[in-house]
Design a protein around this motif. Structure first.
Motif, PDB file in Angstrom:
ATOM      1  N   GLN A 139      72.123   2.664  -0.022  1.00 31.48           N
ATOM      2  CA  GLN A 139      71.038   3.478  -0.599  1.00 31.48           C
ATOM      3  C   GLN A 139      69.874   2.591  -1.046  1.00 31.48           C
ATOM      4  N   ILE A 140      70.183   1.444  -1.617  1.00 29.75           N
ATOM      5  CA  ILE A 140      69.120   0.498  -2.022  1.00 29.75           C
ATOM      6  C   ILE A 140      68.388   0.000  -0.778  1.00 29.75           C
ATOM      7  N   ALA A 141      69.148  -0.296   0.278  1.00 30.30           N
ATOM      8  CA  ALA A 141      68.512  -0.794   1.516  1.00 30.30           C
ATOM      9  C   ALA A 141      67.569   0.258   2.091  1.00 30.30           C
ATOM     10  N   ARG A 142      68.024   1.521   2.115  1.00 29.83           N
ATOM     11  CA  ARG A 142      67.174   2.606   2.639  1.00 29.83           C
ATOM     12  C   ARG A 142      65.914   2.756   1.796  1.00 29.83           C
ATOM     13  N   THR A 143      66.090   2.760   0.467  1.00 33.11           N
ATOM     14  CA  THR A 143      64.960   3.035  -0.438  1.00 33.11           C
ATOM     15  C   THR A 143      63.925   1.909  -0.406  1.00 33.11           C
ATOM     16  N   LEU A 144      64.399   0.650  -0.307  1.00 33.95           N
ATOM     17  CA  LEU A 144      63.465  -0.501  -0.350  1.00 33.95           C
ATOM     18  C   LEU A 144      63.109  -1.013   1.034  1.00 33.95           C
ATOM     19  N   ASP A 145      63.552  -0.278   2.022  1.00 37.25           N
ATOM     20  CA  ASP A 145      63.259  -0.662   3.416  1.00 37.25           C
ATOM     21  C   ASP A 145      63.722  -2.095   3.712  1.00 37.25           C
ATOM     22  N   ASN A 146      64.896  -2.412   3.222  1.00 37.65           N
ATOM     23  CA  ASN A 146      65.615  -3.664   3.525  1.00 37.65           C
ATOM     24  C   ASN A 146      64.952  -4.926   2.977  1.00 37.65           C
ATOM     25  N   VAL A 147      64.056  -4.803   2.021  1.00 35.37           N
ATOM     26  CA  VAL A 147      63.383  -5.996   1.480  1.00 35.37           C
ATOM     27  C   VAL A 147      63.300  -5.916  -0.046  1.00 35.37           C
TER      28      VAL A 147
END
Ligand code: BDR
Length: 365
Positions: A178-186
Motif C-alpha cells: 500500500q505504501i508502494a502504491r501510494t508513493l509510487d515506489n519512491v
C-alpha cells in the motif's frame, strides 16, 4: 506501569474474572442433572443419568494489556458457550502474563496449569523458542496443545495439534504494497519493529521489508530498534527514532512509517502527534483498538492491517475440543487479515472488523 497500560490491565482483569464466572456457571448448569442424589439436588435429579464431566481448557494469551486479547477471549468464550449448550460442558481458564515480553511469567503460568487437570491448552506463545520445552511437557503428558496467533518453533500437526493465526508475512506485505502504491515506489520509509522473539510481528516486519524492497525506489530506515511490550515503551522508542531521523524537527525527513502491532502503532501515533506530523506522513499500522480506530477515522493513520482475533480464539477452542476427542485437526489454519484504509473506515464491513461487538459475540445474541 503508566496509567494507560494499567487501565488496560485492570479492564482486562475484570473481564478475566467475568469470563471465569459464567463459564463455571455454564459447566455447573450443564452438569446439574448429573448432580442429583441425596444432597437435595433438583426434583427428580436423583435418577437422572450422570452428565459428562466438564472438559477443562486453558487459553493463554501472550499478554493481557493489549485490547487485541479481549477479542481473542470473546471468540474463545463463544466456542465454550456453544459447546456447553450442545451438551459438552467446558470450563475455560483464560489467563496470561501481564506483558508480552515476560517469558518467565508465561512459562511459570504453564507449569502451574500443567499441574492441574487440563484436557487441552490453547497458547499464544510470546517467544517462538522459549515456549517449545513447556509445550513439549504438555504433549508428553498427553494434553493436546493448539498454538494461536504467534508461531512456535516446530511442526504443526506433529509438535502441537494445530497453528491457527494470521498469515503474518502476507499481512506485513499488505502494508508495504500500500505504501508502494501510494508513493509510487519512491521515498524514505521508517520501520519500528515490535519485540525480538515475537514470531507474529517478526513475520510482518519481514513481509513489509520484502514488499518495500521489491518496489525498488525506497530508502528503508530500519534501525532494528524495538518498540517493546507496552504503549509507553513504544512511544519512547518512536520518539527516539523520529529524533534520530529528523533531529531538527524537519517535517520532510521521511515519507512513510509502518508499525507491526497495536501497541507499537499507538506509541508511534503519540510520537507523530507530539511532533505535529500526524496526518502529514503516510502511516500504516496493525491491529484495531478504540484509540487506533480514532486515529484512522481522523486520517492520522492512513491504514490499519486488521486481523481476526475473534475467529482465532473461537477456532482455538473448537480445534482443542476436536483434538481432545481424537478427531482430525487441520495442522495450519489462516484466520485472515484485511487492510482497512482511512477513507473506508466508516463502512459497515470495516466497522465489523475494526470494532466487533464483543458482548454480542460472547453471549451469542
Ligand atoms: C499483538 O501481538 C501479536 O502477536 C498479535 O497478533 C497482535 O498483533 C498483540 O500485542
Amino acid at each position: 506501569m503508566p496509567n494507560a497500560d494499567r487501565r488496560h490491565l485492570s479492564q482486562f482483569r475484570s473481564l478475566h474474572r467475568w469470563a471465569l464466572v459464567p463459564v463455571a456457571c455454564l459447566a455447573v448448569i450443564s452438569m446439574l442433572p448429573a448432580c442429583g442424589g441425596d444432597e437435595g439436588g433438583p426434583e427428580g435429579a436423583a435418577d437422572a443419568p450422570a452428565g459428562p464431566a466438564a472438559l477443562r481448557i486453558a487459553v493463554v494469551p501472550k499478554g493481557t494489556t493489549h485490547e487485541y486479547w479481549r477479542s481473542v477471549e470473546a471468540g474463545a468464550f463463544a466456542a465454550v458457550r456453544e459447546a456447553s449448550e450442545a451438551g459438552t460442558p467446558v470450563e475455560m481458564v483464560f489467563r496470561g502474563p501481564d506483558r508480552e515480553d515476560d517469558r518467565e511469567q508465561q512459562i511459570a503460568l504453564l507449569e502451574n496449569l500443567r499441574s492441574g487437570d487440563l484436557d487441552a491448552l490453547v497458547l499464544a506463545p510470546l517467544d517462538e523458542n522459549a515456549l517449545v520445552a513447556p509445550v513439549e511437557q504438555f504433549k508428553d503428558a498427553g494434553v493436546p496443545v493448539v498454538v494461536i496467533d504467534s508461531g512456535l518453533a516446530g511442526e504443526p500437526g506433529r509438535d502441537f495439534a494445530s497453528f491457527i493465526a494470521t498469515d503474518n508475512r502476507a499481512a506485513g506485505r499488505l502494508a508495504g504494497e500500500q505504501i508502494a502504491r501510494t508513493l509510487d515506489n519512491v521515498g524514505r520509509v521508517l520501520l519500528l519493529r515490535y519485540l525480538e522473539g515475537s514470531e507474529s510481528t517478526t513475520q510482518r516486519e519481514e513481509g513489509f521489508v520484502e514488499a518495500i524492497a521489491e518496489a525498488g525506489g525506497f530508502e528503508l530506515i530500519d534501525p532494528a530498534r524495538y518498540a517493546g511490550a507496552t504503549r509507553a515503551t513504544a512511544q519512547q522508542a518512536a520518539e527516539n527514532l523520529l529524533a534520530a531521523v529528523a533531529p531538527g524537527g524537519e517535517m520532510d525527513a521521511f515519507d512513510a512509517v509502518f508499525c507491526p502491532n497495536e501497541s507499537s502503532t499507538y506509541g508511534m501515533l503519540l510520537a507523530l502527534r507530539d511532533r505535529g506530523l500526524a496526518g502529514k506522513v503516510l502511516f500504516m499500522g496493525f491491529d484495531a483498538s478504540p484509540d487506533l480506530v480514532a486515529g484512522l477515522e481522523a486520517g492520522e493513520i492512513a491504514g490499519l492491517v486488521v486481523q481476526n482475533p475473534v475467529r482465532m480464539g473461537r477456532l482455538g477452542v473448537e480445534n482443542a475440543l476436536k483434538a481432545i476427542r481424537g478427531e482430525p485437526v487441520e495442522a495450519v489454519i489462516d484466520t485472515g487479515a484485511v487492510l482497512v484504509l482511512s477513507q473506508d473506515a466508516a463502512s459497515p464491513e470495516s466497522r465489523a472488523l475494526l470494532s466487533p461487538d464483543l458482548e454480542a459475540i460472547r453471549s451469542g445474541s
